[in-house]
Design a protein around this motif. Sequence first.
Motif, short mmCIF file in Angstrom:
data_model
loop_
_atom_site.label_atom_id
_atom_site.label_comp_id
_atom_site.label_asym_id
_atom_site.label_seq_id
_atom_site.Cartn_x
_atom_site.Cartn_y
_atom_site.Cartn_z
N PHE A 48 38.40 45.80 35.19
CA PHE A 48 38.60 44.90 36.44
C PHE A 48 39.40 45.81 37.39
CE2 PHE A 48 39.08 42.09 32.94
CZ PHE A 48 38.20 41.09 33.34
N SER A 49 38.71 45.83 38.72
CA SER A 49 39.36 46.62 39.73
C SER A 49 39.97 45.39 40.67
CB SER A 49 38.38 47.59 40.34
OG SER A 49 37.35 46.72 40.97
N ILE A 50 41.35 45.64 41.00
CA ILE A 50 41.82 44.75 41.85
C ILE A 50 42.26 45.64 43.21
CG2 ILE A 50 43.79 43.30 42.04
CD1 ILE A 50 43.61 42.64 39.22
N ALA A 51 42.05 45.14 44.36
CA ALA A 51 42.19 45.74 45.36
C ALA A 51 43.93 45.59 45.67
CB ALA A 51 41.53 45.09 46.45
N ILE A 52 44.42 46.36 46.31
CA ILE A 52 45.91 46.45 46.56
C ILE A 52 46.21 45.37 47.47
CG2 ILE A 52 47.72 47.58 47.62
CD1 ILE A 52 47.29 49.04 45.43
#
Length: 62
Positions: A48-52
């Motif tokens: 998973f990639s979560i934006a700041i």
Amino acid sequence: MRRRELAWALLAGWAAESAAPAQTTTAAEDLTAAQERVKANRAELAKFSIAIATEPAFAFKA
């Protein structure tokens, strides 16, 4: 996925793990099993990639 959903998923996994019957293992076996769980968890989270900007920064104040 929100923080609450993630927390419920983690708690559900922990509850299922703690419900398992206790096995007699050595400290070395426990350590290697824990290391494998950490590696598996790291691999799952890396998917998973979560934006700041998703979660705002905050500070806990007592």
